[in-house]
Design an enzyme around this catalytic site. Structure first.
Site, PDB file in Angstrom:
ATOM      1  N   ARG A 107     -19.081 -12.061  32.517  1.00 52.43           N
ATOM      2  CA  ARG A 107     -20.018 -10.991  32.158  1.00 52.43           C
ATOM      3  C   ARG A 107     -19.376  -9.627  32.381  1.00 52.43           C
ATOM      4  NH1 ARG A 107     -25.982 -11.184  34.897  1.00 52.43           N
ATOM      5  NH2 ARG A 107     -24.819 -10.581  36.741  1.00 52.43           N
TER       6      ARG A 107
ATOM      7  N   ARG B  29     -25.774 -10.706  48.597  1.00 56.05           N
ATOM      8  CA  ARG B  29     -26.701 -10.044  47.682  1.00 56.05           C
ATOM      9  C   ARG B  29     -27.823 -11.012  47.331  1.00 56.05           C
ATOM     10  NH1 ARG B  29     -21.850  -9.815  44.955  1.00 56.05           N
ATOM     11  NH2 ARG B  29     -22.787 -11.155  43.385  1.00 56.05           N
TER      12      ARG B  29
ATOM     13  N   CYS C  77     -54.175 -15.271  24.723  1.00 58.70           N
ATOM     14  CA  CYS C  77     -54.155 -14.050  23.900  1.00 58.70           C
ATOM     15  C   CYS C  77     -53.401 -12.949  24.640  1.00 58.70           C
ATOM     16  CB  CYS C  77     -55.575 -13.580  23.611  1.00 58.70           C
ATOM     17  SG  CYS C  77     -56.669 -14.874  23.004  1.00 58.70           S
ATOM     18  N   MET C  78     -53.311 -11.771  24.017  1.00 59.76           N
ATOM     19  CA  MET C  78     -52.592 -10.666  24.647  1.00 59.76           C
ATOM     20  C   MET C  78     -53.281 -10.193  25.935  1.00 59.76           C
ATOM     21  SD  MET C  78     -51.521  -6.958  23.109  1.00 59.76           S
ATOM     22  CE  MET C  78     -50.735  -7.605  21.658  1.00 59.76           C
ATOM     23  N   ASP C  79     -54.621 -10.146  25.888  1.00 59.71           N
ATOM     24  CA  ASP C  79     -55.351  -9.546  27.007  1.00 59.71           C
ATOM     25  C   ASP C  79     -56.287 -10.517  27.713  1.00 59.71           C
ATOM     26  OD1 ASP C  79     -54.370  -6.957  25.981  1.00 59.71           O
ATOM     27  OD2 ASP C  79     -55.778  -7.396  24.364  1.00 59.71           O
TER      28      ASP C  79
ATOM     29  N   LYS D 245     -33.519  -4.806  41.775  1.00 62.33           N
ATOM     30  CA  LYS D 245     -33.514  -4.409  40.361  1.00 62.33           C
ATOM     31  C   LYS D 245     -34.803  -4.859  39.679  1.00 62.33           C
ATOM     32  CE  LYS D 245     -31.017  -8.659  39.379  1.00 62.33           C
ATOM     33  NZ  LYS D 245     -29.705  -9.275  39.225  1.00 62.33           N
TER      34      LYS D 245
ATOM     35  N   HIS E  73     -19.379 -12.534  41.169  1.00 64.42           N
ATOM     36  CA  HIS E  73     -20.718 -13.109  40.987  1.00 64.42           C
ATOM     37  C   HIS E  73     -20.587 -14.536  40.467  1.00 64.42           C
ATOM     38  CE1 HIS E  73     -25.015 -13.044  40.520  1.00 64.42           C
ATOM     39  NE2 HIS E  73     -24.993 -13.119  39.217  1.00 64.42           N
TER      40      HIS E  73
ATOM     41  N   TYR F 282     -57.348 -18.080  19.159  1.00 66.83           N
ATOM     42  CA  TYR F 282     -56.554 -17.984  17.922  1.00 66.83           C
ATOM     43  C   TYR F 282     -56.023 -19.340  17.499  1.00 66.83           C
ATOM     44  CZ  TYR F 282     -56.305 -12.885  18.489  1.00 66.83           C
ATOM     45  OH  TYR F 282     -56.586 -11.562  18.606  1.00 66.83           O
TER      46      TYR F 282
HETATM   47  C1  LIG Z   1     -29.516 -10.200  40.249  1.00 65.95           C
HETATM   48  C2  LIG Z   1     -28.242 -10.330  40.928  1.00 65.95           C
HETATM   49  C3  LIG Z   1     -28.166 -10.851  42.232  1.00 65.95           C
HETATM   50  C4  LIG Z   1     -29.343 -11.473  42.951  1.00 65.95           C
HETATM   51  O1  LIG Z   1     -29.488 -12.803  42.527  1.00 65.95           O
HETATM   52  P1  LIG Z   1     -30.598 -13.755  43.167  1.00 65.95           P
HETATM   53  O2  LIG Z   1     -30.358 -15.055  42.505  1.00 65.95           O
HETATM   54  O3  LIG Z   1     -31.917 -13.151  42.803  1.00 65.95           O
HETATM   55  O4  LIG Z   1     -30.372 -13.775  44.629  1.00 65.95           O
HETATM   56  C5  LIG Z   1     -26.949 -10.816  42.879  1.00 65.95           C
HETATM   57  N1  LIG Z   1     -25.854 -10.317  42.263  1.00 65.95           N
HETATM   58  C6  LIG Z   1     -25.896  -9.847  41.003  1.00 65.95           C
HETATM   59  C7  LIG Z   1     -24.661  -9.321  40.376  1.00 65.95           C
HETATM   60  C8  LIG Z   1     -27.071  -9.844  40.283  1.00 65.95           C
HETATM   61  O5  LIG Z   1     -27.097  -9.377  39.035  1.00 65.95           O
END
Ligand SMILES: *Cc1c(COP(=O)(O)O)cnc(C)c1O
Length: 379
Positions: free
Chosen positions: A124, A210, A301-303, A27, A153, A254
């Site tokens: 969540r 995951r 700065c930004m850039d 992601k 999760h 700045y």
């Molecule tokens: C992002 C995410 C992961 C991966 O987590 P890591 O800590 O990067 O391994 C796994 N499961 C869910 C639901 C996530 O949102």
């Protein structure tokens, strides 16, 4: 961006996850690393399960020809379900309402593949553990849906001291025990859980792990990363765009927050918070330049940002010229953990925050691909 590091990390994670298979979390453009090159590199290591957060991310991978399984971790809006069907994306079912919508949008000839999500303590997304069984039973009976997996999760798996992940795992196991039949893919662990709950994960039948951050060679903390042999894949570097000698008392950037305490050689780098180099690093960050560590001075700065190379007669200060590269973070400079500390955040946010304007350059042990555009900061 070193794709051979990503491949190395995937091999280490696969060994660690055995007998579970690795689901690579790509992601947010693979945490800023570039989803497509990362997915292609991972496929070479036999990774066949991918996860993204939004359907558009899955769609982009399909458009690029990726035909492995892609789970969208986020909750679908009803209006997005046709995209899942059209692009063969696995859908997360976090509620009875979504289960109903998925049955309506799926068809017996083109069933949607679904993973039911149970909220065991993250708070969540997901069904309460005791509400999962009826939804699973309802889906198992329908031709419009293939019930592929069940997952949860962890909220605290990054912390080896925390006992809450164990509590969540207990709740997950109880919810699974209440089901009449268990789908093929059971998954719970992220990187943190793989590294801290090692022993207990085996209680789940071989499913998926995951993992995201570890693919990129990092973990939530440096201590956690020490649990496994990982190689950070990303280097953020930028070129010197001007070098000058300033007199004692000259202020820089700045707010004029930094003033040269003595005559100083100052390099201006073509990178700033607009590239994702966090402004909170002002007065805290260092970079690696000419093989040595030098402080960033004044406000980022930004850039651009400015680096104090040393006194005008300092050998390094005399050597650095326009066009030279500085490493902001990466294996040959400060670490992503350092930048995260300066910016009061976690390495995830540092990687994800590298903005799209930063040209990505990919190297693999097989050689280097040319940069996409000539510009100063590169990954
Ligand atoms: C992002 C995410 C992961 C991966 O987590 P890591 O800590 O990067 O391994 C796994 N499961 C869910 C639901 C996530 O949102």
């Amino acid at each position: 961006m070193d794709l051979s590091a990503v491949r190395h990390n995937a091999r280490r994670l696969q060994e660690r996850a055995e007998p579970a298979a690795l689901m690579a979390v790509v992601k947010a453009d693979a945490y800023g690393h570039g989803a497509l090159p990362v997915v292609r590199a991972l496929r070479k290591e036999g990774v066949r399960h991918f996860a993204v957060a939004r359907p558009a991310e899955g769609q982009a991978l399909r458009d690029a020809g990726i035909d492995d399984s892609i789970l969208v971790l986020g909750a679908p809006l009803r209006s997005q379900l046709p995209t899942y069907a059209a692009y063969d994306l696995d859908v997360t079912i976090p509620s009875a309402d979504v289960a109903e919508a998925v049955v309506e949008v799926g068809s017996a000839s083109a069933p949607l593949r679904a993973h039911v999500k149970i909220d065991t303590g993250m708070g969540r997304l997901g069904l309460p553990p005791d509400a999962a069984a009826p939804v699973v039973r309802q889906l198992a009976d329908r031709d419009e849906v293939v019930l592929e997996g069940i997952w949860t999760h962890f909220a605290t798996a990054d912390d080896p001291e925390s006992t809450f992940a164990g509590v969540q795992l207990d709740r997950f196991e109880d919810a699974l025990a209440a089901l009449d039949s268990i789908p093929a893919c059971i998954h719970a662990a992220n990187t943190g859980a793989l590294l801290t709950l090692n022993g207990r994960l085996g209680e789940l039948s071989a499913g998926l792990v995951r993992s995201g951050i570890a693919l990129y060679g990092l973990a939530a903390t440096e201590e956690l990363a020490d649990e496994i042999d990982l190689r950070p894949a990303l280097t953020l570097s930028a070129r010197v765009t001007q070098v000058k000698t300033v007199a004692e008392g000259t202020s820089i950037s700045y707010g004029a927050t930094w003033t040269a305490p003595a005559p100083a050689r100052i390099a201006t780098l073509g990178v700033g918070y607009g590239d994702g180099y966090p402004r909170l690093g002002s007065g805290r960050a260092t970079v690696s330049i000419g093989g040595q560590c030098r402080p960033v001075v004044g406000t980022i700065c930004m850039d651009m940002c400015m680096v104090h190379l040393g006194a005008p007669d300092d050998p390094l200060a005399r050597r650095i010229e326009v066009g030279d590269e500085a490493v902001l973070f990466g294996p040959n400079g400060p670490s992503a953990y350092d930048v995260a500390r300066w910016a009061e955040t976690i390495p995830y946010e540092i990687c994800c925050g590298i903005s799209p304007r930063v040209p990505r350059r990919y190297v693999d042990s097989r050689g280097e691909t040319p940069p996409e555009a000539p510009s100063s900061p590169t990954l």
